[in-house]
Motif scaffolding. Structure first.
Motif, PDB file in Angstrom:
ATOM      1  N   ALA A  97      43.482  39.152  43.701  1.00 19.64           N
ATOM      2  CA  ALA A  97      42.923  40.436  43.293  1.00 19.64           C
ATOM      3  C   ALA A  97      42.531  41.283  44.500  1.00 19.64           C
ATOM      4  O   ALA A  97      41.915  42.338  44.345  1.00 19.64           O
ATOM      5  CB  ALA A  97      41.700  40.225  42.391  1.00 19.64           C
ATOM      6  N   SER A  98      42.911  40.833  45.687  1.00 15.99           N
ATOM      7  CA  SER A  98      42.583  41.547  46.918  1.00 15.99           C
ATOM      8  C   SER A  98      43.796  41.564  47.843  1.00 15.99           C
ATOM      9  O   SER A  98      44.250  40.513  48.302  1.00 15.99           O
ATOM     10  CB  SER A  98      41.400  40.866  47.628  1.00 15.99           C
ATOM     11  N   PHE A 131      39.018  45.626  34.190  1.00 21.31           N
ATOM     12  CA  PHE A 131      38.401  46.468  35.219  1.00 21.31           C
ATOM     13  C   PHE A 131      39.375  46.649  36.377  1.00 21.31           C
ATOM     14  O   PHE A 131      40.376  45.937  36.479  1.00 21.31           O
ATOM     15  CB  PHE A 131      37.094  45.854  35.721  1.00 21.31           C
ATOM     16  N   ALA A 132      39.068  47.604  37.221  1.00 22.72           N
ATOM     17  CA  ALA A 132      39.920  47.889  38.377  1.00 22.72           C
ATOM     18  C   ALA A 132      39.410  47.128  39.598  1.00 22.72           C
ATOM     19  O   ALA A 132      38.198  47.005  39.819  1.00 22.72           O
ATOM     20  CB  ALA A 132      39.944  49.382  38.661  1.00 22.72           C
ATOM     21  N   THR A 133      40.322  46.611  40.400  1.00 26.28           N
ATOM     22  CA  THR A 133      39.953  45.921  41.634  1.00 26.28           C
ATOM     23  C   THR A 133      39.641  46.958  42.716  1.00 26.28           C
ATOM     24  O   THR A 133      39.796  48.167  42.516  1.00 26.28           O
ATOM     25  CB  THR A 133      41.110  45.033  42.122  1.00 26.28           C
ATOM     26  N   LYS A 134      39.222  46.475  43.886  1.00 29.17           N
ATOM     27  CA  LYS A 134      38.944  47.379  45.005  1.00 29.17           C
ATOM     28  C   LYS A 134      40.208  48.100  45.463  1.00 29.17           C
ATOM     29  O   LYS A 134      40.124  49.139  46.125  1.00 29.17           O
ATOM     30  CB  LYS A 134      38.338  46.593  46.174  1.00 29.17           C
ATOM     31  N   ASP A 135      41.361  47.545  45.109  1.00 28.18           N
ATOM     32  CA  ASP A 135      42.630  48.178  45.468  1.00 28.18           C
ATOM     33  C   ASP A 135      43.049  49.228  44.447  1.00 28.18           C
ATOM     34  O   ASP A 135      44.115  49.842  44.578  1.00 28.18           O
ATOM     35  CB  ASP A 135      43.726  47.109  45.589  1.00 28.18           C
ATOM     36  N   GLY A 136      42.219  49.424  43.414  1.00 29.28           N
ATOM     37  CA  GLY A 136      42.509  50.420  42.399  1.00 29.28           C
ATOM     38  C   GLY A 136      43.528  49.975  41.368  1.00 29.28           C
ATOM     39  O   GLY A 136      44.104  50.800  40.649  1.00 29.28           O
ATOM     40  N   LEU A 137      43.738  48.668  41.275  1.00 27.96           N
ATOM     41  CA  LEU A 137      44.708  48.123  40.332  1.00 27.96           C
ATOM     42  C   LEU A 137      43.992  47.382  39.205  1.00 27.96           C
ATOM     43  O   LEU A 137      42.890  46.861  39.394  1.00 27.96           O
ATOM     44  CB  LEU A 137      45.665  47.163  41.049  1.00 27.96           C
ATOM     45  N   ASN A 138      44.623  47.336  38.056  1.00 31.14           N
ATOM     46  CA  ASN A 138      44.067  46.565  36.951  1.00 31.14           C
ATOM     47  C   ASN A 138      43.978  45.098  37.363  1.00 31.14           C
ATOM     48  O   ASN A 138      44.933  44.535  37.892  1.00 31.14           O
ATOM     49  CB  ASN A 138      44.960  46.724  35.712  1.00 31.14           C
ATOM     50  N   PHE A 139      42.831  44.477  37.110  1.00 31.93           N
ATOM     51  CA  PHE A 139      42.588  43.104  37.581  1.00 31.93           C
ATOM     52  C   PHE A 139      43.648  42.119  37.089  1.00 31.93           C
ATOM     53  O   PHE A 139      44.227  41.368  37.872  1.00 31.93           O
ATOM     54  CB  PHE A 139      41.200  42.639  37.135  1.00 31.93           C
ATOM     55  N   THR A 140      43.903  42.114  35.787  1.00 37.39           N
ATOM     56  CA  THR A 140      44.894  41.183  35.238  1.00 37.39           C
ATOM     57  C   THR A 140      46.276  41.436  35.817  1.00 37.39           C
ATOM     58  O   THR A 140      46.985  40.507  36.202  1.00 37.39           O
ATOM     59  CB  THR A 140      44.949  41.291  33.702  1.00 37.39           C
ATOM     60  N   ASN A 193      40.930  49.762  29.901  1.00 41.06           N
ATOM     61  CA  ASN A 193      40.542  49.751  28.486  1.00 41.06           C
ATOM     62  C   ASN A 193      41.564  50.442  27.578  1.00 41.06           C
ATOM     63  O   ASN A 193      41.211  51.062  26.581  1.00 41.06           O
ATOM     64  CB  ASN A 193      39.167  50.422  28.322  1.00 41.06           C
ATOM     65  N   TYR A 194      42.816  50.315  27.941  1.00 38.72           N
ATOM     66  CA  TYR A 194      43.881  50.887  27.122  1.00 38.72           C
ATOM     67  C   TYR A 194      44.595  49.794  26.330  1.00 38.72           C
ATOM     68  O   TYR A 194      44.910  49.957  25.164  1.00 38.72           O
ATOM     69  CB  TYR A 194      44.877  51.634  28.008  1.00 38.72           C
ATOM     70  N   TRP A 195      44.842  48.659  26.990  1.00 42.26           N
ATOM     71  CA  TRP A 195      45.579  47.567  26.366  1.00 42.26           C
ATOM     72  C   TRP A 195      44.624  46.514  25.815  1.00 42.26           C
ATOM     73  O   TRP A 195      43.564  46.271  26.386  1.00 42.26           O
ATOM     74  CB  TRP A 195      46.503  46.888  27.386  1.00 42.26           C
ATOM     75  N   TYR A 196      45.038  45.845  24.759  1.00 44.36           N
ATOM     76  CA  TYR A 196      44.343  44.634  24.338  1.00 44.36           C
ATOM     77  C   TYR A 196      44.608  43.557  25.395  1.00 44.36           C
ATOM     78  O   TYR A 196      45.680  43.532  26.012  1.00 44.36           O
ATOM     79  CB  TYR A 196      44.853  44.154  22.979  1.00 44.36           C
ATOM     80  N   PRO A 197      43.647  42.656  25.625  1.00 42.33           N
ATOM     81  CA  PRO A 197      43.816  41.637  26.675  1.00 42.33           C
ATOM     82  C   PRO A 197      45.120  40.849  26.556  1.00 42.33           C
ATOM     83  O   PRO A 197      45.791  40.608  27.563  1.00 42.33           O
ATOM     84  CB  PRO A 197      42.594  40.730  26.480  1.00 42.33           C
TER      85      PRO A 197
END
Length: 332
Positions: A97-98, A131-140, A193-197
């Motif tokens: 995630a980094s 949530f978004a990572t420090k890189d501005g990407l979706n965590f998953t 918060n757009y997609w279901y997990p």
């Protein structure tokens, strides 16, 4: 009374499904030794990754296990060493995630390792907070796809240096049966918060298969046959990935999947097969399931989509043109 009847029916169906599944699970039969070989297993300190890493260590490989948790990494390494007697097991911190962590890990591997024969991109997350990572990407998306995209490209020069036409280096990407419900939407790929997990997870796995096919194509275009990349669908496996749904509920699902479908050891078999089997090294860009060549959903074979995803990923992950070109250079 009706509820009791339904419970009995569900239990009976579950037992039939479980019996069929357990009797059809295929185990890797390769006796290949890995003495003198170096392997990396992301997420190699728990679940399927731990079983893959243990198998490689038992075959004599130098095994680098990577995860973002010191305690888990230390325990995982000790487990593998105690189980196999192989002291050539190294734990390295890696947080997918980094991008900074990925770059640090890759630079360290390039600097300290003379070769890299097998890269298993096994790490992944499931039903987690969006949530978004420090890189501005979706965590998953970053852990399951973008991070593995960057890691693979940064390690590619060492993989190309190590492999040869008779025994190519191998990259194995862990996909999922859920890729079948995955989609690629460039406008919403990082939308919070757009997609279901479960949909987000499925999207990440479809992206990983598309990446696998595009990387294989680009290596082939370079007349590069020293590296083979394939993806695997391990099936339904009872691992700790379900713990994100809650301690007790997650534990119950893990137990249920292990009993009815596959244990982590059983789930690891296809990745081990693709990493070791001679026939598996004859193909690249393909999907394997239950230790056999399989077929992904039709979208995965859209070359234009794969190419577009590749370019979008390069931009989002922050690979400048010069650095990107270095990824396709062979180390001297």
């Amino acid at each position: 009374m009706i509820i009791l009847y339904l419970i009995v029916v569900i239990v009976m169906v579950g037992m039939v499904v479980g019996l069929y599944q357990k009797n059809t699970n295929i185990i890797c039969k390769s006796k290949k030794r890995l003495d003198g070989k170096t392997t990396i297993v992301t997420g190699g300190t728990s679940g399927m990754g731990l079983r893959i890493a243990t198998d490689f260590a038992d075959r004599g490989a130098r095994v680098i296990v990577a995860c973002p948790f010191v305690d888990e990494g230390t325990r995982g390494r000790k487990f593998i060493v105690d189980k196999t007697g192989n002291e050539e097991v190294i734990f390295k911190l890696l947080d997918l995630a980094s991008t900074a962590s990925i770059r640090k890990f890759s630079e360290d591997v390039i600097k300290t390792e003379k070769r890299l024969d097998i890269l298993i991109n096994n790490a992944g997350v499931g039903n987690v907070e969006d949530f978004a990572t420090k890189d501005g990407l979706n965590f998953t998306m970053q852990v399951n796809y973008f991070g593995q995209y960057l890691l693979t490209l940064l390690l590619l020069p060492l993989l190309r240096k190590t492999g040869n036409s008779l025994e190519p280096s191998r990259i194995v990407n862990t996909a999922s049966i859920l890729h079948n419900i995955g989609s690629v939407n460039f406008e919403k790929i990082n939308c919070p918060n757009y997609w279901y997990p479960i949909q987000l997870y499925a999207n990440s796995k479809l992206c990983l298969i598309l990446f696998t096919r595009e990387l294989a194509k680009r290596l082939k275009d370079l007349k590069e046959f020293n590296v083979k990349v394939n993806s695997v669908d391990p099936g339904a496996v009872g691992t700790t990935i379900f713990n994100t749904t809650g301690k007790y509920y997650g534990g119950f699902i893990t137990f249920l999947f292990s009993v009815l479908f596959k244990t982590p050891w059983e789930g690891a078999q296809t990745a081990i097969h693709v990493a070791l089997d001679k026939k598996a090294s004859l193909v690249s860009g393909e999907l394997f399931k239950n230790c056999k060549l399989s077929r992904a959903k039709e979208t995965a074979y859209d070359d234009d989509l794969a190419c577009s995803l590749w370019e979008e990923s390069r931009k989002l992950i922050g690979l400048c043109v010069d650095e990107y070109e270095q990824c396709f250079q062979v180390l001297k």
